[in-house]
Motif scaffolding. Structure first.
Motif, PDB file in Angstrom:
ATOM      1  N   GLU A 177       9.687   1.122  24.497  1.00 45.73           N
ATOM      2  CA  GLU A 177      10.803   2.306  25.149  1.00 45.73           C
ATOM      3  C   GLU A 177       9.248   3.779  26.349  1.00 45.73           C
ATOM      4  O   GLU A 177       8.156   3.662  25.624  1.00 45.73           O
ATOM      5  CB  GLU A 177      10.938   3.379  23.973  1.00 45.73           C
ATOM      6  CG  GLU A 177       9.733   3.370  22.867  1.00 45.73           C
ATOM      7  CD  GLU A 177      10.115   4.651  21.710  1.00 45.73           C
ATOM      8  OE1 GLU A 177      11.412   4.407  20.873  1.00 45.73           O
ATOM      9  OE2 GLU A 177       9.934   4.866  21.880  1.00 45.73           O
TER      10      GLU A 177
ATOM     11  N   ASP B 200      20.731   3.455  28.101  1.00 42.61           N
ATOM     12  CA  ASP B 200      20.377   4.481  28.539  1.00 42.61           C
ATOM     13  C   ASP B 200      19.689   5.113  28.004  1.00 42.61           C
ATOM     14  O   ASP B 200      19.748   4.815  26.205  1.00 42.61           O
ATOM     15  CB  ASP B 200      21.966   5.468  28.236  1.00 42.61           C
ATOM     16  CG  ASP B 200      23.047   4.764  29.511  1.00 42.61           C
ATOM     17  OD1 ASP B 200      23.157   4.576  30.493  1.00 42.61           O
ATOM     18  OD2 ASP B 200      24.745   5.190  29.355  1.00 42.61           O
ATOM     19  N   ALA B 201      19.149   6.473  28.186  1.00 46.03           N
ATOM     20  CA  ALA B 201      18.156   7.056  27.319  1.00 46.03           C
ATOM     21  C   ALA B 201      18.560   8.453  26.635  1.00 46.03           C
ATOM     22  O   ALA B 201      20.217   8.497  26.396  1.00 46.03           O
ATOM     23  CB  ALA B 201      17.443   8.082  28.689  1.00 46.03           C
TER      24      ALA B 201
ATOM     25  N   ALA C  77      13.309   6.431  26.382  1.00 47.25           N
ATOM     26  CA  ALA C  77      14.479   5.099  27.266  1.00 47.25           C
ATOM     27  C   ALA C  77      13.754   4.265  26.925  1.00 47.25           C
ATOM     28  O   ALA C  77      12.698   3.811  27.290  1.00 47.25           O
ATOM     29  CB  ALA C  77      14.331   5.563  28.693  1.00 47.25           C
TER      30      ALA C  77
ATOM     31  N   THR D 215      16.116   7.290  32.057  1.00 48.76           N
ATOM     32  CA  THR D 215      16.550   5.859  32.444  1.00 48.76           C
ATOM     33  C   THR D 215      16.191   5.318  33.924  1.00 48.76           C
ATOM     34  O   THR D 215      15.892   3.886  33.214  1.00 48.76           O
ATOM     35  CB  THR D 215      18.246   5.622  32.186  1.00 48.76           C
ATOM     36  OG1 THR D 215      18.710   6.103  31.532  1.00 48.76           O
ATOM     37  CG2 THR D 215      19.360   4.287  32.494  1.00 48.76           C
TER      38      THR D 215
END
Length: 384
Positions: free
Chosen positions: A146, A100-101, A135, A167
Motif C-alpha cells: 500500500e 480503489d484508494a 492506495a 489510485t
C-alpha cells in the motif's frame, strides 16, 4: 489540484523511480513523489508479507513522528488491520472492479468507507495526523502492498477526488517497482556465475577496483585469494562434464563457507576452474587462515585433487599496490607457485623476504605464451 499539475506530479513520480539505482531509492522516490502530488505532510510505502501476515513499512518520508525511521528495520502492522487488501479488494476484483484508494480521518472513516478500524484511527491521532489516503499497490495481478499519504490535524481532509488520484499514483508506483525489480534481476544476473551462484569476474573487477582505491585513499587492507581447482579436467574426461559441474558447484559452496570467516568477503568464480576471494578490511593473517581452511576442505572433497591457492595482501611486504592489476598479479603468481609445488597450503606473496620468488614471478613480463596456464585473465591493462 488542477489536471495539468496532477499530470506533472505523475510524470515527476515516474521519473524519480526510473532514476533510482536500487529498491530503496525507488521506494523513497515513490513515497516522496506521492506526498508531493497529494499535498501531504507524510507518506509511507509498505509491502504485504503474506507468509508473516503483516504489512511491513519499507520507507517513511516527510514529517515523521517520534519513533518513525526513514527506512525502519522492523515497523510492521498485522494485515487484519488493513482487511481491505485481503477481503474488500478481493471481492471487488472478483466482481471485475479495480482496487480503489480510500480516505480515513482521525474521527473515523471518510471517503471510500471500506470499514472502520480503530487501530488505524488511533494511530492517526497518536501521530498528530488528521487524515490519510490509502492506495493499494497491485503488482502482477496481486496485492503487493500500500501507498499511504497523510495530512496534519487542521489541514484540509482528503476528498474523493484525492482518493481517485491516489489510485492512479499507486498504479504508477506499481509500474516503477516492477521496473526496478527487473533491473535488479538483470544486474544480479550480470554479476553472478550461473553455475555456482557466486559472483563472476565482472563483479570482481568492479569490487577490486573500488577496494584498491579505498586502500590508496584510506589505507584499508585489501587481500585477494586466487584458487585453481585441481583435477577438473580429469573428472570431466573420466566422469563427464555433468559430474565436473557438480565438483565446481561443491567447491563453490566450500569457497562461500570459508569466505564467511571474513566479514564482507566476496566469493567468486573467475571462469573455468579458477575462483577467488576478495576481502576488504580483515587482516592478512585472517585471510591466510581462511585460505588454509579452504585448502583443507577442498582436499576432503570426494572428487578432484584439492586446490592450488595463492594469497596477496596489501598488509604484507609486497611493495606499493596502486592498481587492481598489481594485486591480481601477486595473488596469481602465488597461486602459480602453489600449483607448481603441489602445495597443500596456500602460498602467500611477500612472506619470504625481499627475494621472495612470488614477487619476482609477479614482476616478470607477462607470460601469455606459457602453455601451462591462462595468465592474468580480465580487462586490466599492464601497469607501466
Amino acid at each position: 489540484m488542477g489536471e495539468d499539475r496532477r499530470l506533472t506530479a505523475v510524470v515527476a513520480l515516474a521519473q524519480g523511480m526510473a532514476a533510482a539505482h536500487s529498491s530503496r531509492e525507488a521506494w523513497r522516490a515513490a513515497a516522496v513523489g506521492a506526498c508531493l502530488a497529494l499535498d501531504g505532510s507524510f507518506a509511507a510505502l509498505s509491502v504485504w508479507e503474506r507468509e508473516l501476515g503483516r504489512l511491513r513499512v519499507l520507507v517513511n518520508v516527510g514529517e515523521r513522528a517520534d519513533g518513525e525511521e526513514e527506512f525502519p528495520e522492523d515497523e510492521s502492522y498485522p494485515v487484519h488491520q488493513f482487511a481491505e487488501i485481503t477481503e474488500f479488494l478481493h471481492e471487488r476484483w472478483a466482481g471485475g472492479g479495480e482496487p480503489d484508494a480510500w480516505v480515513e480521518t482521525a474521527e473515523g472513516p471518510a471517503a471510500g468507507r471500506p470499514g472502520y478500524v480503530h487501530q488505524r484511527v488511533a494511530a492517526l491521532r497518536r501521530r498528530g495526523r488528521g487524515c490519510c489516503v490509502v492506495a493499494p499497490i497491485v503488482l502482477h495481478g496481486r496485492a503487493w502492498g500500500e501507498l499511504y499519504v497523510a495530512r496534519p490535524v487542521g489541514d484540509r481532509v482528503f476528498a474523493r477526488a484525492d482518493a481517485d488520484f491516489a489510485t492512479v499514483l499507486a498504479s504508477v508506483v506499481a509500474a516503477g517497482i516492477a521496473q526496478t525489480e527487473r533491473l535488479e534481476e538483470a544486474r544480479r544476473l550480470a554479476f553472478t556465475d550461473a553455475l555456482t551462484g557466486l559472483a563472476n569476474r565482472r563483479a570482481v573487477d568492479s569490487a577490486l577496483d573500488e577496494a584498491v582505491e579505498r586502500h590508496r585513499e584510506e589505507g584499508v587492507v585489501v587481500s585477494l585469494v586466487v584458487c585453481d581447482l585441481n583435477g577438473l579436467k580429469r573428472v570431466n574426461d573420466t566422469h563427464g562434464h555433468a559430474v565436473g559441474d557438480r565438483l565446481l558447484e561443491r567447491f563453490g559452496s566450500v569457497l562461500s563457507l570459508c569466505g564467511a570467516m571474513l566479514p564482507g568477503a566476496l566469493a567468486a568464480r573467475l571462469g573455468g576452474d579458477e575462483f577467488c576471494l576478495l576481502a576488504v578490511g580483515p587482516s592478512a593473517d585472517a585471510v591466510v587462515k581462511a585460505a588454509q581452511e579452504l585448502c583443507r576442505r577442498a582436499a576432503e572433497l570426494e572428487l578432484g585433487d584439492g586446490v592450488a591457492c595463492g594469497v596477496a595482501s596489501t598488509e604484507d611486504p609486497v611493495g606499493p599496490v596502486r592498481s587492481a592489476r598489481r594485486l591480481f598479479r601477486l595473488a596469481d603468481a602465488a597461486q602459480y607457485r602453489a600449483k607448481a609445488e603441489r602445495s597443500a597450503l596456500p602460498v602467500v606473496a611477500g612472506r619470504e623476504g625481499p627475494d621472495d620468488p612470488v614477487l619476482r614471478l609477479a614482476d616478470e613480463p607477462s607470460r601469455e605464451e606459457d602453455g601451462e596456464r591462462r595468465r592474468f585473465r580480465g580487462r586490466h591493462s599492464p601497469e607501466p
